[in-house]
Design a protein around this motif. Structure first.
Motif, mmCIF file in Angstrom:
data_model
loop_
_atom_site.group_PDB
_atom_site.id
_atom_site.type_symbol
_atom_site.label_atom_id
_atom_site.label_comp_id
_atom_site.label_asym_id
_atom_site.label_seq_id
_atom_site.Cartn_x
_atom_site.Cartn_y
_atom_site.Cartn_z
ATOM 1 N N ASP A 74 32.273 40.460 42.260
ATOM 2 C CA ASP A 74 30.985 41.108 41.999
ATOM 3 C C ASP A 74 31.199 42.270 41.034
ATOM 4 O O ASP A 74 31.669 43.331 41.415
ATOM 5 C CB ASP A 74 30.373 41.606 43.314
ATOM 6 N N GLU A 75 30.856 42.054 39.777
ATOM 7 C CA GLU A 75 31.047 43.049 38.713
ATOM 8 C C GLU A 75 32.458 43.667 38.742
ATOM 9 O O GLU A 75 32.597 44.883 38.825
ATOM 10 C CB GLU A 75 29.977 44.132 38.816
ATOM 11 N N PRO A 76 33.470 42.824 38.638
ATOM 12 C CA PRO A 76 34.841 43.331 38.754
ATOM 13 C C PRO A 76 35.227 44.283 37.627
ATOM 14 O O PRO A 76 36.180 45.034 37.760
ATOM 15 C CB PRO A 76 35.694 42.059 38.689
ATOM 16 N N THR A 77 34.484 44.254 36.541
ATOM 17 C CA THR A 77 34.811 45.136 35.414
ATOM 18 C C THR A 77 33.774 46.253 35.278
ATOM 19 O O THR A 77 33.815 47.031 34.329
ATOM 20 C CB THR A 77 34.875 44.342 34.087
ATOM 21 N N GLY A 78 32.872 46.341 36.248
ATOM 22 C CA GLY A 78 31.743 47.274 36.150
ATOM 23 C C GLY A 78 32.140 48.740 36.095
ATOM 24 O O GLY A 78 31.431 49.560 35.530
ATOM 25 N N ASN A 79 33.272 49.082 36.725
ATOM 26 C CA ASN A 79 33.707 50.485 36.727
ATOM 27 C C ASN A 79 34.829 50.754 35.734
ATOM 28 O O ASN A 79 35.497 51.770 35.821
ATOM 29 C CB ASN A 79 34.190 50.883 38.128
ATOM 30 N N LEU A 80 35.057 49.805 34.815
ATOM 31 C CA LEU A 80 36.203 49.936 33.917
ATOM 32 C C LEU A 80 35.744 50.031 32.464
ATOM 33 O O LEU A 80 34.677 49.535 32.111
ATOM 34 C CB LEU A 80 37.116 48.716 34.077
ATOM 35 N N ASP A 81 36.579 50.664 31.628
ATOM 36 C CA ASP A 81 36.227 50.678 30.202
ATOM 37 C C ASP A 81 36.471 49.279 29.625
ATOM 38 O O ASP A 81 37.020 48.407 30.304
ATOM 39 C CB ASP A 81 36.990 51.766 29.445
ATOM 40 N N SER A 82 36.041 49.065 28.378
ATOM 41 C CA SER A 82 36.016 47.688 27.882
ATOM 42 C C SER A 82 37.424 47.106 27.721
ATOM 43 O O SER A 82 37.629 45.907 27.926
ATOM 44 C CB SER A 82 35.223 47.583 26.580
ATOM 45 N N LYS A 83 38.415 47.961 27.439
ATOM 46 C CA LYS A 83 39.782 47.451 27.301
ATOM 47 C C LYS A 83 40.308 46.960 28.650
ATOM 48 O O LYS A 83 40.832 45.850 28.763
ATOM 49 C CB LYS A 83 40.686 48.561 26.739
ATOM 50 N N MET A 84 40.126 47.799 29.677
ATOM 51 C CA MET A 84 40.543 47.405 31.036
ATOM 52 C C MET A 84 39.763 46.184 31.489
ATOM 53 O O MET A 84 40.307 45.296 32.143
ATOM 54 C CB MET A 84 40.244 48.542 32.024
ATOM 55 N N GLY A 85 38.474 46.173 31.155
ATOM 56 C CA GLY A 85 37.625 45.039 31.525
ATOM 57 C C GLY A 85 38.178 43.743 30.950
ATOM 58 O O GLY A 85 38.243 42.720 31.638
ATOM 59 N N MET A 119 31.755 34.905 39.056
ATOM 60 C CA MET A 119 31.796 36.329 38.722
ATOM 61 C C MET A 119 30.427 36.841 38.318
ATOM 62 O O MET A 119 29.809 36.324 37.392
ATOM 63 C CB MET A 119 32.776 36.528 37.545
ATOM 64 N N VAL A 120 29.964 37.863 39.017
ATOM 65 C CA VAL A 120 28.740 38.547 38.605
ATOM 66 C C VAL A 120 29.112 39.542 37.513
ATOM 67 O O VAL A 120 30.098 40.271 37.653
ATOM 68 C CB VAL A 120 28.112 39.312 39.799
ATOM 69 N N THR A 121 28.350 39.547 36.430
ATOM 70 C CA THR A 121 28.634 40.536 35.385
ATOM 71 C C THR A 121 27.366 40.880 34.605
ATOM 72 O O THR A 121 26.427 40.096 34.536
ATOM 73 C CB THR A 121 29.723 40.036 34.407
ATOM 74 N N HIS A 122 27.358 42.092 34.057
ATOM 75 C CA HIS A 122 26.273 42.493 33.158
ATOM 76 C C HIS A 122 26.714 42.341 31.705
ATOM 77 O O HIS A 122 25.943 42.607 30.793
ATOM 78 C CB HIS A 122 25.904 43.967 33.400
ATOM 79 N N ASP A 123 27.984 41.958 31.516
ATOM 80 C CA ASP A 123 28.578 41.982 30.192
ATOM 81 C C ASP A 123 28.496 40.606 29.516
ATOM 82 O O ASP A 123 29.205 39.679 29.892
ATOM 83 C CB ASP A 123 30.046 42.430 30.347
ATOM 84 N N ILE A 160 36.571 40.139 45.108
ATOM 85 C CA ILE A 160 36.837 41.316 44.284
ATOM 86 C C ILE A 160 35.502 42.038 44.085
ATOM 87 O O ILE A 160 34.486 41.393 43.797
ATOM 88 C CB ILE A 160 37.414 40.923 42.906
ATOM 89 N N PHE A 161 35.525 43.362 44.251
ATOM 90 C CA PHE A 161 34.281 44.127 44.158
ATOM 91 C C PHE A 161 34.357 45.160 43.037
ATOM 92 O O PHE A 161 35.445 45.568 42.632
ATOM 93 C CB PHE A 161 34.007 44.852 45.483
ATOM 94 N N GLN A 162 33.176 45.611 42.617
ATOM 95 C CA GLN A 162 33.102 46.601 41.543
ATOM 96 C C GLN A 162 33.863 47.878 41.913
ATOM 97 O O GLN A 162 34.535 48.480 41.083
ATOM 98 C CB GLN A 162 31.621 46.925 41.275
ATOM 99 N N SER A 163 33.755 48.272 43.179
ATOM 100 C CA SER A 163 34.363 49.543 43.598
ATOM 101 C C SER A 163 35.715 49.327 44.290
ATOM 102 O O SER A 163 36.152 50.161 45.076
ATOM 103 C CB SER A 163 33.403 50.294 44.499
ATOM 104 N N PHE A 164 36.336 48.214 44.006
ATOM 105 C CA PHE A 164 37.704 47.865 44.425
ATOM 106 C C PHE A 164 37.873 47.656 45.931
ATOM 107 O O PHE A 164 38.541 46.729 46.356
ATOM 108 C CB PHE A 164 38.742 48.891 43.924
ATOM 109 N N ASN A 165 37.259 48.564 46.753
ATOM 110 C CA ASN A 165 37.357 48.455 48.218
ATOM 111 C C ASN A 165 38.793 48.377 48.735
ATOM 112 O O ASN A 165 39.091 47.586 49.631
ATOM 113 C CB ASN A 165 36.567 47.236 48.735
#
Ligand SMILES: Nc1ncnc2c1ncn2[C@@H]1O[C@H](COP(=O)(O)OP(=O)(O)OP(=O)(O)O)[C@@H](O)[C@H]1O
Ligand SMILES: [Mg+2]
Length: 220
Positions: free
Chosen positions: A167-178, A197-201, A88-93
């Motif tokens: 890889d940052e699967p929630t990086g492009n999403l708001d916190s609720k979606m995340g 899971m890679v995350t900054h959160d 799973i990628f940050q930009s969905f792919n």
């Protein structure tokens, strides 16, 4: 489940050489939920890509489910990826020209001997699981970011992977979606899927059983 044995990765460009990973020794046990954290550029994606056989190390070996993968032929690596790993990628792919159902079915095109009708049945079950049954004919451009990521999760699940690498699967999403995406991953983990899971959160990372921190290409 996955062992990194003294992994080094150096990227060479015309001007500079970047030591993206240095002497990484790490074992991910089956059933773990591991979060990988660290500042931008510290090597998180590089490490995840090497774990997932999407990239090769400069030295060291990756052992997946007891199998050493250094010196493996590309086609054998592709087979390990297809049978054991989901990404799973940050930009969905997602593939823009395929609808939700066909995006989810994509990995099964490479699975020899699988039955198209069985695959479709399974895809529909997984699409239901991520709550997108009413969107199965939609194309990615007709979906929200959170919905796209749920399609990507369904695509990662269709092959019945032992491990999901995100890889940052929630990086492009708001916190609720995340949070929603995190709930799906947590549930999968409870059912036995190993997750990295890679995350900054920090908040999301706390929900993983284990946090690994990288700093300048080294485990901190
Ligand atoms: N293909 C490449 N060629 C050259 N250098 C690269 C390449 N890929 C990554 N790097 C370098 O390797 C280092 C690690 O990159 P990586 O993408 O793993 O960082 P990251 O921790 O995932 O960062 P971010 O949080 O911003 O996604 C960076 O210094 C980056 O510039
Ligand atoms: Mg990255």
């Amino acid at each position: 489940m996955i062992t990194l044995d003294n992994i080094n990765k150096t990227f060479y460009t015309e001007e500079i050489e970047t030591h993206a990973l240095e002497n990484i020794n790490l074992t991910i046990e089956a059933g773990e939920f591991t979060a990988i954290m660290g500042p931008s550029g510290c090597g998180k994606s590089t490490m995840l890509n090497i774990m997932g056989l999407l990239d090769t190390a400069t030295s060291g070996s990756v052992i997946i489910d007891g199998v050493r993968t250094d010196r493996m032929a590309d086609k054998d690596m592709a087979l390990v990826r297809n049978l054991k790993l989901g990404f799973i990628f940050q930009s969905f792919n997602l593939i823009p020209s395929l609808n939700v159902l066909d995006n989810v079915l994509l990995p099964m095109l490479y699975r020899k001997g699988s039955s198209p009708s069985e695959n479709k049945k399974r895809a529909l079950e997984i699409i239901e699981r991520v709550g997108l049954t009413y969107r199965q004919k939609h194309f990615p451009s007709q979906l929200s970011g959170g919905q796209c990521q749920r399609v990507a999760i369904a695509r990662a699940l269709i092959g019945g992977p032992k491990v999901i690498l995100a890889d940052e699967p929630t990086g492009n999403l708001d916190s609720k979606m995340g949070k929603e995406i995190m709930e799906i991953l947590t549930k999968l983990n409870r059912e036995g899927v190993t997750i990295v899971m890679v995350t900054h959160d920090e908040e999301l990372a706390k929900e993983a059983g284990r946090i690994i921190r990288l700093l300048d290409g080294k485990l901190a």
